[in-house]
Design a protein around this motif. Structure first.
Motif, PDB file in Angstrom:
ATOM      1  N   VAL A 132       7.944 -16.034   4.273  1.00 37.47           N
ATOM      2  CA  VAL A 132       7.713 -15.832   5.758  1.00 37.47           C
ATOM      3  C   VAL A 132       9.056 -15.862   6.135  1.00 37.47           C
ATOM      4  CG1 VAL A 132       5.379 -16.243   6.012  1.00 37.47           C
ATOM      5  CG2 VAL A 132       7.037 -17.872   6.544  1.00 37.47           C
ATOM      6  N   ALA A 133       9.423 -15.015   7.287  1.00 38.30           N
ATOM      7  CA  ALA A 133      10.537 -15.146   8.266  1.00 38.30           C
ATOM      8  C   ALA A 133      10.034 -15.276   9.569  1.00 38.30           C
ATOM      9  CB  ALA A 133      11.399 -13.977   8.143  1.00 38.30           C
TER      10      ALA A 133
ATOM     11  N   LEU B  13       5.717 -14.500  13.272  1.00 41.40           N
ATOM     12  CA  LEU B  13       6.645 -13.464  12.297  1.00 41.40           C
ATOM     13  C   LEU B  13       6.976 -12.286  12.948  1.00 41.40           C
ATOM     14  CD1 LEU B  13       4.145 -14.431   9.310  1.00 41.40           C
ATOM     15  CD2 LEU B  13       5.994 -15.796  10.059  1.00 41.40           C
ATOM     16  N   VAL B  14       6.411 -11.930  14.072  1.00 39.60           N
ATOM     17  CA  VAL B  14       6.764 -10.622  14.551  1.00 39.60           C
ATOM     18  C   VAL B  14       7.464 -10.691  15.967  1.00 39.60           C
ATOM     19  CG1 VAL B  14       5.712  -8.563  15.675  1.00 39.60           C
ATOM     20  CG2 VAL B  14       4.705  -9.721  13.810  1.00 39.60           C
TER      21      VAL B  14
ATOM     22  N   THR C  46       0.529  -6.260   2.470  1.00 35.73           N
ATOM     23  CA  THR C  46      -0.656  -5.854   2.758  1.00 35.73           C
ATOM     24  C   THR C  46      -0.664  -4.220   3.052  1.00 35.73           C
ATOM     25  OG1 THR C  46      -0.717  -6.479   4.814  1.00 35.73           O
ATOM     26  CG2 THR C  46      -1.502  -8.081   3.407  1.00 35.73           C
TER      27      THR C  46
ATOM     28  N   ASP D  89       5.689  -1.382   8.721  1.00 36.11           N
ATOM     29  CA  ASP D  89       7.162  -1.522   8.589  1.00 36.11           C
ATOM     30  C   ASP D  89       7.531  -0.386   7.939  1.00 36.11           C
ATOM     31  OD1 ASP D  89       6.661  -3.810   9.988  1.00 36.11           O
ATOM     32  OD2 ASP D  89       7.070  -4.985   8.419  1.00 36.11           O
TER      33      ASP D  89
ATOM     34  N   ARG E 261      -7.564  -3.524   0.278  1.00 36.37           N
ATOM     35  CA  ARG E 261      -8.952  -3.912  -0.303  1.00 36.37           C
ATOM     36  C   ARG E 261      -9.887  -2.365  -0.116  1.00 36.37           C
ATOM     37  NH1 ARG E 261     -10.961  -9.685   1.704  1.00 36.37           N
ATOM     38  NH2 ARG E 261     -10.175  -8.779   3.650  1.00 36.37           N
ATOM     39  N   GLN E 262      -9.318  -1.755   0.874  1.00 39.22           N
ATOM     40  CA  GLN E 262     -10.435  -0.524   1.396  1.00 39.22           C
ATOM     41  C   GLN E 262      -9.569   0.703   1.082  1.00 39.22           C
ATOM     42  OE1 GLN E 262     -13.342  -1.311   2.036  1.00 39.22           O
ATOM     43  NE2 GLN E 262     -13.007  -3.218   2.170  1.00 39.22           N
TER      44      GLN E 262
ATOM     45  N   GLU F  82       5.319 -10.901   0.868  1.00 40.49           N
ATOM     46  CA  GLU F  82       5.800 -10.767   2.180  1.00 40.49           C
ATOM     47  C   GLU F  82       4.892 -10.538   2.942  1.00 40.49           C
ATOM     48  OE1 GLU F  82       9.646  -8.769   2.251  1.00 40.49           O
ATOM     49  OE2 GLU F  82      10.401  -9.463   0.141  1.00 40.49           O
ATOM     50  N   ALA F  83       4.340 -11.580   3.491  1.00 38.25           N
ATOM     51  CA  ALA F  83       2.976 -11.448   4.278  1.00 38.25           C
ATOM     52  C   ALA F  83       3.069 -11.549   5.897  1.00 38.25           C
ATOM     53  CB  ALA F  83       2.001 -12.685   4.092  1.00 38.25           C
ATOM     54  N   GLY F  84       2.300 -10.462   6.541  1.00 39.12           N
ATOM     55  CA  GLY F  84       2.361 -10.823   8.024  1.00 39.12           C
ATOM     56  C   GLY F  84       1.465 -11.847   8.476  1.00 39.12           C
TER      57      GLY F  84
ATOM     58  N   VAL G  31      -4.513 -16.361   5.541  1.00 36.73           N
ATOM     59  CA  VAL G  31      -5.342 -16.470   4.634  1.00 36.73           C
ATOM     60  C   VAL G  31      -4.879 -17.262   3.219  1.00 36.73           C
ATOM     61  CG1 VAL G  31      -6.812 -15.098   2.949  1.00 36.73           C
ATOM     62  CG2 VAL G  31      -6.504 -14.483   5.417  1.00 36.73           C
TER      63      VAL G  31
ATOM     64  N   GLU H 200      -6.780 -20.512   2.156  1.00 33.37           N
ATOM     65  CA  GLU H 200      -7.770 -20.479   1.056  1.00 33.37           C
ATOM     66  C   GLU H 200      -7.079 -21.173  -0.238  1.00 33.37           C
ATOM     67  OE1 GLU H 200      -9.391 -16.601   0.621  1.00 33.37           O
ATOM     68  OE2 GLU H 200     -10.211 -16.518   2.743  1.00 33.37           O
TER      69      GLU H 200
HETATM   70  N1  LIG Z   1       8.317 -12.112   9.627  1.00 36.89           N
HETATM   71  C1  LIG Z   1       7.826 -11.879   8.482  1.00 36.89           C
HETATM   72  O1  LIG Z   1       7.923 -12.587   7.466  1.00 36.89           O
HETATM   73  C2  LIG Z   1       6.676 -10.656   8.307  1.00 36.89           C
HETATM   74  C3  LIG Z   1       6.385 -10.277   6.947  1.00 36.89           C
HETATM   75  C4  LIG Z   1       5.597  -9.294   6.832  1.00 36.89           C
HETATM   76  C5  LIG Z   1       4.995  -8.600   7.742  1.00 36.89           C
HETATM   77  N2  LIG Z   1       5.420  -8.981   8.911  1.00 36.89           N
HETATM   78  C6  LIG Z   1       4.933  -8.281  10.352  1.00 36.89           C
HETATM   79  O2  LIG Z   1       3.607  -8.774  10.491  1.00 36.89           O
HETATM   80  C7  LIG Z   1       2.906  -7.336  11.078  1.00 36.89           C
HETATM   81  C8  LIG Z   1       1.586  -7.395  10.214  1.00 36.89           C
HETATM   82  O3  LIG Z   1       0.930  -8.559  10.107  1.00 36.89           O
HETATM   83  P1  LIG Z   1      -0.639  -8.363  10.210  1.00 36.89           P
HETATM   84  O4  LIG Z   1      -1.342  -9.767  10.669  1.00 36.89           O
HETATM   85  O5  LIG Z   1      -1.187  -7.082  11.131  1.00 36.89           O
HETATM   86  O6  LIG Z   1      -1.287  -7.937   8.667  1.00 36.89           O
HETATM   87  P2  LIG Z   1      -0.912  -8.866   7.434  1.00 36.89           P
HETATM   88  O7  LIG Z   1      -1.197 -10.343   7.927  1.00 36.89           O
HETATM   89  O8  LIG Z   1       0.201  -8.445   6.435  1.00 36.89           O
HETATM   90  O9  LIG Z   1      -2.041  -8.338   6.734  1.00 36.89           O
HETATM   91  C9  LIG Z   1      -3.459  -8.471   7.346  1.00 36.89           C
HETATM   92  C10 LIG Z   1      -4.592  -7.738   6.140  1.00 36.89           C
HETATM   93  O10 LIG Z   1      -4.729  -8.712   5.167  1.00 36.89           O
HETATM   94  C11 LIG Z   1      -5.874  -8.365   4.442  1.00 36.89           C
HETATM   95  N3  LIG Z   1      -6.638  -9.521   4.027  1.00 36.89           N
HETATM   96  C12 LIG Z   1      -7.158 -10.553   4.920  1.00 36.89           C
HETATM   97  N4  LIG Z   1      -7.488 -11.320   3.968  1.00 36.89           N
HETATM   98  C13 LIG Z   1      -7.470 -10.777   2.860  1.00 36.89           C
HETATM   99  C14 LIG Z   1      -7.996 -11.278   1.270  1.00 36.89           C
HETATM  100  N5  LIG Z   1      -8.841 -12.583   1.563  1.00 36.89           N
HETATM  101  N6  LIG Z   1      -7.851 -10.712   0.519  1.00 36.89           N
HETATM  102  C15 LIG Z   1      -7.087  -9.612   0.377  1.00 36.89           C
HETATM  103  N7  LIG Z   1      -6.704  -8.960   1.767  1.00 36.89           N
HETATM  104  C16 LIG Z   1      -7.092  -9.750   2.689  1.00 36.89           C
HETATM  105  C17 LIG Z   1      -6.580  -7.520   5.377  1.00 36.89           C
HETATM  106  O11 LIG Z   1      -6.918  -6.373   5.163  1.00 36.89           O
HETATM  107  P3  LIG Z   1      -8.047  -5.748   4.412  1.00 36.89           P
HETATM  108  O12 LIG Z   1      -9.284  -6.128   5.197  1.00 36.89           O
HETATM  109  O13 LIG Z   1      -8.014  -4.127   4.445  1.00 36.89           O
HETATM  110  O14 LIG Z   1      -8.117  -5.925   2.954  1.00 36.89           O
HETATM  111  C18 LIG Z   1      -6.070  -7.698   6.853  1.00 36.89           C
HETATM  112  O15 LIG Z   1      -6.120  -6.441   7.742  1.00 36.89           O
HETATM  113  C19 LIG Z   1       4.231  -6.331  11.093  1.00 36.89           C
HETATM  114  O16 LIG Z   1       4.297  -6.322  12.469  1.00 36.89           O
HETATM  115  C20 LIG Z   1       4.836  -6.702  10.242  1.00 36.89           C
HETATM  116  O17 LIG Z   1       6.349  -6.481  10.716  1.00 36.89           O
HETATM  117  C21 LIG Z   1       6.308 -10.080   9.341  1.00 36.89           C
END
Ligand SMILES: NC(=O)c1ccc[n+]([C@@H]2O[C@H](COP(=O)([O-])OP(=O)(O)OC[C@H]3O[C@@H](n4cnc5c(N)ncnc54)[C@H](OP(=O)(O)O)[C@@H]3O)[C@@H](O)[C@H]2O)c1
Length: 334
Positions: A129-130, A137-138, A169, A176, A198-199, A272-274, A280, A284
């Motif tokens: 993460v950053a 993270l955003v 994801t 992005d 997943r979907q 590289e997770a949001g 999660v 977990e």
């Molecule tokens: N600063 C950083 O390091 C960084 C890195 C990456 C992204 N980002 C930013 O984060 C934002 C996106 O974040 P976000 O919170 O919307 O999305 P995210 O955290 O990347 O992903 C959320 C998705 O993860 C999936 N998920 C949740 N639990 C799960 C499990 N047990 N197994 C598998 N999949 C699972 C779900 O999708 P499903 O239900 O469809 O499976 C959920 O919608 C963007 O704005 C991006 O720019 C920042």
């Protein structure tokens, strides 16, 4: 990563490193670089205990004894429990003086991916993460989208080159449109690029870098077998993108993904997770390792959730580095 250095009278006379699986090991490369028999006072220094079994290359212990080294300095012992200490033991039995444990932690860290693989037989799942100082993270609206500066970003590219695979994801993919390649002075390199979806929500989304660039054959969309539709499968195939359809109902999805990764020989994944997925992975206990780049600024997006809710997450074998003004804390999640 293994390196070896030969010294004579305290002066470095040859160096070698292990370039790739199946290639000669670091000790042998150093001996080749020396190009002659070592002097009687020569010392071989190696970051990892010399091997004593026939793998893809002959045992280094034999080569060391044949060359006539009387002293060997070893950093880390072999992480494989079946071999640990055996190479050192064979050298000592043959009368070689072995000094072990020199810069052990640093030498062990050089191979943290392989060490995990050889002991757990599963990929090391590393959450990256950053974050801003207020734990976001955003970025807030109107702020630069990148959280960290160029030096920290260059470091991420270095890790992208080291890790055999990287994952995002579908949400991060769609928000992005990342490239997930390592881009540096050596050019552009693509690890395996997983989209965890997943979907299969990313099906049919044309124009995304991971689905269109020159490396798209290295993109793998991972979803649930119960969710994949024939039309989606056909779309991915037509675009040259691989699909892994995993069994189960979604609760054990990440475990099934790691199992499949292990079966395919993938030793580590940089995720590289949001914020929602990071949380999660931590809650977990799925992530084995954490890379947290922290930027010295407040003011992340107030709407964006925290990435570390639901517990305490101590770091083991933690390393702290500075990249420009950004800090990186990395280590195993205890
Ligand atoms: N600063 C950083 O390091 C960084 C890195 C990456 C992204 N980002 C930013 O984060 C934002 C996106 O974040 P976000 O919170 O919307 O999305 P995210 O955290 O990347 O992903 C959320 C998705 O993860 C999936 N998920 C949740 N639990 C799960 C499990 N047990 N197994 C598998 N999949 C699972 C779900 O999708 P499903 O239900 O469809 O499976 C959920 O919608 C963007 O704005 C991006 O720019 C920042």
């Amino acid at each position: 990563m293994v390196g070896a250095v030969i010294t004579e009278g305290g002066v470095i006379v040859a160096e070698g490193f292990h370039a790739a699986a199946g290639q000669p090991h670091a000790e042998v490369m150093a001996m080749r670089a020396l190009g002659r028999a070592p002097r009687a006072d020569a010392i071989l220094h190696v970051t990892l205990e010399p091997c004593c079994t026939h793998g893809r290359t002959p045992p280094c212990v034999d080569a060391i004894l044949q060359a006539g080294f009387r002293t060997v300095v070893v950093g880390a012992t072999d992480p494989n429990p079946a071999h640990a200490g055996k190479g050192i033991g064979r050298l000592r039995e043959a009368g070689v003086a072995v000094v072990e444990g020199v810069l052990r932690d640093e030498c062990t860290d050089l191979n943290f991916l392989f060490n995990h693989w050889i002991t757990a037989a599963r990929p090391l799942l590393a959450l990256k993460v950053a974050a801003t100082l207020d734990g976001k993270l955003v970025s807030a609206a109107g702020e630069p989208r990148a959280i960290t500066g160029p030096a920290a970003q260059a470091d991420v590219h270095r890790w992208r080159r080291l890790f055999p695979a990287i994952a995002v994801t579908a949400d991060t993919l769609l928000a992005d449109n990342p490239r997930l390649t390592a881009r540096d002075a050596d050019g552009e390199h693509a690890p395996v690029r997983f989209v965890l979806d997943r979907q299969f929500r990313s099906a049919g989304r044309a124009g995304l870098n991971l689905f269109t660039d020159a490396f798209r054959g290295r993109t793998i969309v991972v979803g649930l077998a119960s969710a994949v539709r024939a039309a989606d499968q056909a779309w991915f195939e037509a675009e040259g993108i691989q699909v892994w359809s995993l069994p189960g109902d979604g609760a054990d999805f990440l475990d099934a993904w790691a199992e499949r990764g292990a079966a395919e020989g993938i030793t580590g994944v940089l995720i590289e997770a949001g914020p929602r997925f990071a949380s999660v992975l931590l809650r977990e206990g799925v992530a084995d390792y954490l890379f947290a780049y922290i930027a010295p600024r407040l003011g992340g997006n107030p709407e964006s959730p925290a990435w570390f809710e639901g517990g305490a997450f101590p770091l083991v074998a933690e390393t702290t580095s500075l990249f420009g003004q950004d800090a990186l804390f990395r280590g195993y999640l205890g």
